[in-house]
Scaffold this motif. Structure first.
Motif, PDB file in Angstrom:
ATOM      1  N   ALA A 340     -47.442  -7.385 -24.583  1.00  0.00           N
ATOM      2  CA  ALA A 340     -47.147  -7.712 -23.182  1.00  0.00           C
ATOM      3  C   ALA A 340     -48.091  -8.858 -22.782  1.00  0.00           C
ATOM      4  O   ALA A 340     -49.216  -8.932 -23.285  1.00  0.00           O
ATOM      5  N   THR A 341     -47.616  -9.737 -21.908  1.00  0.00           N
ATOM      6  CA  THR A 341     -48.393 -10.957 -21.650  1.00  0.00           C
ATOM      7  C   THR A 341     -48.496 -11.260 -20.158  1.00  0.00           C
ATOM      8  O   THR A 341     -47.496 -11.306 -19.446  1.00  0.00           O
ATOM      9  N   VAL A 342     -49.740 -11.439 -19.724  1.00  0.00           N
ATOM     10  CA  VAL A 342     -50.022 -11.806 -18.345  1.00  0.00           C
ATOM     11  C   VAL A 342     -49.962 -13.335 -18.246  1.00  0.00           C
ATOM     12  O   VAL A 342     -50.540 -14.023 -19.083  1.00  0.00           O
ATOM     13  N   VAL A 343     -49.214 -13.853 -17.274  1.00  0.00           N
ATOM     14  CA  VAL A 343     -49.088 -15.312 -17.186  1.00  0.00           C
ATOM     15  C   VAL A 343     -49.565 -15.800 -15.818  1.00  0.00           C
ATOM     16  O   VAL A 343     -48.978 -15.468 -14.785  1.00  0.00           O
ATOM     17  N   LEU A 344     -50.643 -16.570 -15.827  1.00  0.00           N
ATOM     18  CA  LEU A 344     -51.094 -17.225 -14.598  1.00  0.00           C
ATOM     19  C   LEU A 344     -50.583 -18.666 -14.594  1.00  0.00           C
ATOM     20  O   LEU A 344     -50.385 -19.255 -15.665  1.00  0.00           O
ATOM     21  N   TRP A 345     -50.354 -19.196 -13.407  1.00  0.00           N
ATOM     22  CA  TRP A 345     -49.972 -20.607 -13.260  1.00  0.00           C
ATOM     23  C   TRP A 345     -50.907 -21.269 -12.274  1.00  0.00           C
ATOM     24  O   TRP A 345     -51.201 -20.714 -11.221  1.00  0.00           O
ATOM     25  N   PHE A 346     -51.345 -22.454 -12.618  1.00  0.00           N
ATOM     26  CA  PHE A 346     -52.179 -23.239 -11.707  1.00  0.00           C
ATOM     27  C   PHE A 346     -51.494 -24.576 -11.414  1.00  0.00           C
ATOM     28  O   PHE A 346     -50.962 -25.211 -12.332  1.00  0.00           O
ATOM     29  N   THR A 452     -57.667 -10.377 -26.022  1.00  0.00           N
ATOM     30  CA  THR A 452     -56.672 -11.280 -25.430  1.00  0.00           C
ATOM     31  C   THR A 452     -56.945 -12.696 -25.911  1.00  0.00           C
ATOM     32  O   THR A 452     -57.910 -12.944 -26.650  1.00  0.00           O
ATOM     33  N   ALA A 453     -56.062 -13.609 -25.519  1.00  0.00           N
ATOM     34  CA  ALA A 453     -56.206 -15.013 -25.930  1.00  0.00           C
ATOM     35  C   ALA A 453     -55.610 -15.881 -24.844  1.00  0.00           C
ATOM     36  O   ALA A 453     -54.824 -15.406 -24.013  1.00  0.00           O
ATOM     37  N   GLN A 454     -55.984 -17.154 -24.829  1.00  0.00           N
ATOM     38  CA  GLN A 454     -55.319 -18.127 -23.959  1.00  0.00           C
ATOM     39  C   GLN A 454     -54.950 -19.338 -24.811  1.00  0.00           C
ATOM     40  O   GLN A 454     -55.823 -20.132 -25.156  1.00  0.00           O
ATOM     41  N   PRO A 455     -53.654 -19.461 -25.170  1.00  0.00           N
ATOM     42  CA  PRO A 455     -53.233 -20.711 -25.797  1.00  0.00           C
ATOM     43  C   PRO A 455     -52.923 -21.706 -24.682  1.00  0.00           C
ATOM     44  O   PRO A 455     -52.137 -21.400 -23.794  1.00  0.00           O
ATOM     45  N   SER A 464     -51.753 -15.004 -21.251  1.00  0.00           N
ATOM     46  CA  SER A 464     -52.761 -14.195 -21.953  1.00  0.00           C
ATOM     47  C   SER A 464     -52.121 -12.907 -22.465  1.00  0.00           C
ATOM     48  O   SER A 464     -51.906 -11.967 -21.698  1.00  0.00           O
ATOM     49  N   PRO A 465     -51.788 -12.851 -23.750  1.00  0.00           N
ATOM     50  CA  PRO A 465     -51.216 -11.621 -24.300  1.00  0.00           C
ATOM     51  C   PRO A 465     -52.241 -10.492 -24.381  1.00  0.00           C
ATOM     52  O   PRO A 465     -53.424 -10.751 -24.610  1.00  0.00           O
ATOM     53  N   LEU A 466     -51.765  -9.262 -24.179  1.00  0.00           N
ATOM     54  CA  LEU A 466     -52.633  -8.089 -24.356  1.00  0.00           C
ATOM     55  C   LEU A 466     -52.496  -7.688 -25.811  1.00  0.00           C
ATOM     56  O   LEU A 466     -51.483  -7.120 -26.232  1.00  0.00           O
ATOM     57  N   LEU A 467     -53.510  -8.019 -26.596  1.00  0.00           N
ATOM     58  CA  LEU A 467     -53.367  -7.964 -28.059  1.00  0.00           C
ATOM     59  C   LEU A 467     -53.608  -6.582 -28.654  1.00  0.00           C
ATOM     60  O   LEU A 467     -53.351  -6.361 -29.835  1.00  0.00           O
TER      61      LEU A 467
END
Ligand SMILES: Cc1cc2nc3c(=O)[nH]c(=O)nc-3n(C[C@H](O)[C@H](O)[C@H](O)COP(=O)(O)OP(=O)(O)OC[C@H]3O[C@@H](n4cnc5c(N)ncnc54)[C@H](O)[C@@H]3O)c2cc1C
Length: 618
Positions: A340-346, A452-455, A464-467
């Protein structure tokens, strides 16, 4: 530009149809040494390796077709998924996400998911694979996987001036001369400097060379599946099928053919002896037979479905669907994991030019860069999604003491309370989950694997996927229409610790974007938005917004897990299905505990290792 693409697409589509017609030779009633179900990532690897021995005959059954459209070839298209080569069932309503349903991305094309994926190609940490060995799978730890990571890959670095300009690092010793081509493009957007400036300002971050050496948390230059010889997508098809298709008469691939049922011999022992297939072209059903083995490589959604519809799975489910039970195996379709992946946008007020959005908002630039690709194979069209990625351990997301406290709270949970009902009636499945949980709790306390990671691409998108998910989903056949697409239940956030950590990941991502280096880009948070501050505000936003929380990163896995039977396993460490002779699984279904990165490198290596294991059986 569109017209150049359309023309190219049309020409290639015609070529594809021609290729299609040559793959319709009748196979009705034919016998091969091995029948492989699924001509995707793992299936084509295994078929290639088994037919290295000219005495082995192999039939690959693939429901999809060849795809030679530009979308399948040009790296830039990895920025969006080509839905024309997917079957996308809707998931079951996700109880903790307001009963929302989600599109399940399942590839149906020769080459499988590698034809449509995002082209990132990282390996998990050493500790991620050592976990597989700790779960009882002898030979499947990092040291057992590394030879196959190497065997499957070949890395071509960018040009020396690009390496110097961007300080690009990699570890040549972890790649081989394998067929999957990996590359870091010479093209990088200027704001990638700022992205790396931000990486350097994260406390405790390490900078190991290359993301494929098993180091785990750190900031990396990460490779893509790009063939540097012509700057095209490297896929399971281009790597393992096209190079041998014309020269190996012992390898046969049939396309547009769906495996609908396994055929068994039920003598003294239960043995898989063949597969029933239905042609998408003439609608006819045919049988094919395997002298040695039927090998399942249909992916983590369709492999458990085929097993269940054939009578191998949880007896209660099969009976409810009116399927005759051939073998009661509750692990089939359980243990489902995805990222599952949390996605923020700026919003960025002062981005440099060009940036990842320039192609869509500047027509002149767009035309120039497509021209550049077709003329020189350079520029942003020759590049895939992202090469800059930072991985964080749980203690870097929270704090070392908070990570320790999460680990103890996890171990103190009554596991059954947060697992699907089948775990309460099956003690082996529950034991298996508890064994996984003990490993995860240990990993949470150390910096040996990533949470987690941020590509990052250089625009304001920050996924940011929940790894290391603790919730477990399921794949089950449709009780009223068992032969139709299966029911995928993600069960996102079933375990409340997953929810809590998703909020922590939002905060982690915000800290990155608040670092001094990033202010050069003038970021303002658009999603969720600065007004979402308390834990419950953030969580409610995530649960209500499927664009802020993806239930899946198209990394289905674990649905026929490789683990001892007493831990609820489905296949043994030799990949044979428990209780059935002549039947193996080689795809992402066998992953017992999802690794802390995207999956393709792992699936390629699993399949390479599987081929050696199957060959050794003789
Ligand atoms: C959209 C998308 C984006 C992704 N992005 C990335 C990424 O950037 N990096 C990364 O590392 N990983 C990524 N992944 C994940 C990765 O590509 C997969 O985990 C991996 O390729 C799965 O390999 P597999 O062999 O298990 O299944 P697949 O490659 O899906 O192969 C299964 C094959 O079986 C066929 N099949 C299924 N059922 C039947 C049947 N009944 N009869 C006949 N044939 C059948 C299918 O058509 C398919 O070709 C992505 C996946 C997707 C879908």
């Amino acid at each position: 530009m569109t017209s150049i693409l359309a023309a190219l697409g049309y020409a290639l589509a015609v070529q594809s149809a021609a290729a299609t017609s040559s793959h319709h030779h009748a196979v009705d009633g034919a016998t091969f040494d091995y029948v492989v179900v699924g001509g995707g990532t793992s299936g084509l690897v295994v078929a290639n390796r088994l037919t290295e021995n000219r005495r082995n005959t192999v039939l690959v059954i693939e429901r999809g077709y060849f795809d030679d459209k530009p979308e399948a070839i040009i790296p830039w298209y990895s920025n969006a998924v080509d839905t024309s080569v997917l079957v996308s069932p809707r998931s079951a309503p996700n109880p903790k996400l307001n009963n929302s349903t989600h599109s399940v991305t399942v590839a149906a094309v020769v080459g499988g998911a590698t034809v449509v994926n995002g082209m990132g190609c990282d390996r998990g940490s050493k500790a991620d694979y050592d976990a597989w060995e700790e779960l009882g799978n002898h030979g499947w730890g990092w040291n057992g996987m590394l030879p196959y990571f190497k065997k499957s890959t070949n890395f071509t670095p960018p040009s020396p001036d690009v390496v110097d300009r961007w300080n690009i690092t990699w570890n040549p010793s972890v790649y081989g001369k394998g067929p999957v081509q990996l590359h870091i493009s010479n093209f990088q957007y200027p704001d990638i400097d700022t992205i790396w400036g931000g990486f350097r300002q994260q406390p405790g971050v390490r900078f190991p060379p290359g993301s494929s050496s098993g180091f785990g948390p750190g900031a990396y230059w990460s490779a893509n599946t790009i063939d540097a010889r012509d700057m095209t997508r490297s896929t399971a098809r281009s790597a393992y099928y096209d190079p041998v298709n014309k020269t190996r008469s012992n390898l046969r691939l049939v396309i547009g053919q769906t495996a609908t049922k396994l055929i068994f011999d039920r003598g003294k022992t239960l043995r898989a002896k063949g597969v029933r297939i239905i042609s998408g072209l003439d609608g006819k059903a045919r049988n094919v037979y395997a002298r040695r083995e039927v090998i399942l490589a249909a992916g983590a959604v369709m492999t458990p479905h085929l097993l269940q519809v054939s009578g191998i799975g949880p007896a209660s489910v099969l009976k409810a669907a009116g399927i005759k039970v051939v073998k009661d195996l509750p692990s089939v379709g359980a243990n489902f994991q995805d990222h599952a992946t949390v996605v923020l946008w700026f919003n960025l007020s002062t981005p440099s030019f060009p940036n990842p959005d320039s192609m869509s908002n500047n027509a002149a630039y767009n035309a120039t860069v497509w021209e550049e690709y077709f003329n020189n194979r350079t520029g942003p069209v020759a590049a895939a999604n992202s090469n800059s990625i930072i991985y964080y351990s749980l203690s870097q997301v929270l704090s070392p003491s908070a990570a320790v406290s999460i680990a103890s709270r996890l171990l103190a949970q009554d596991a059954r309370q947060y697992l699907p009902a089948i775990y309460s009636t099956n003690s082996a499945l529950l034991r298996g989950f508890k064994a996984q949980r003990a490993i995860l709790a240990q990993r949470f306390k150390t910096n040996t694997s990533s949470y987690t990671a941020q590509p990052l691409r250089g625009n304001g998108q920050s996924p940011s996927p929940l790894l290391k998910p603790l919730s477990r989903g399921s794949v089950t056949l449709n009780l009223t229409h068992p032969e139709s697409l299966p029911v995928v239940q993600y069960n996102t956030f079933m375990n409340p610790i997953d929810e809590e950590l998703a909020v922590a990941v939002v905060r982690r991502s915000r800290r990155y974007w608040a670092s001094p280096a990033l202010q050069k880009l003038g970021p303002t948070e658009r999603q969720p938005g600065a007004e979402y501050q308390t834990d419950s505000q953030i969580l409610d936003y995530l649960k209500a917004n499927p664009f802020a929380l993806f239930a899946s990163l198209a990394h289905p896995s674990g649905t026929c897990a490789m683990m001892p039977e007493k831990l609820g396993g489905c296949v043994a460490s030799d990949l044979r299905v428990y209780g059935v002779e002549g039947l193996s699984v080689v795809d992402a279904s066998v992953i017992p505990l999802i690794s802390g990165t995207s999956l393709q490198a792992t699936v390629y290596a699993i399949a390479e290792k599987a081929a050696d294991i199957i060959k050794a059986r003789g």
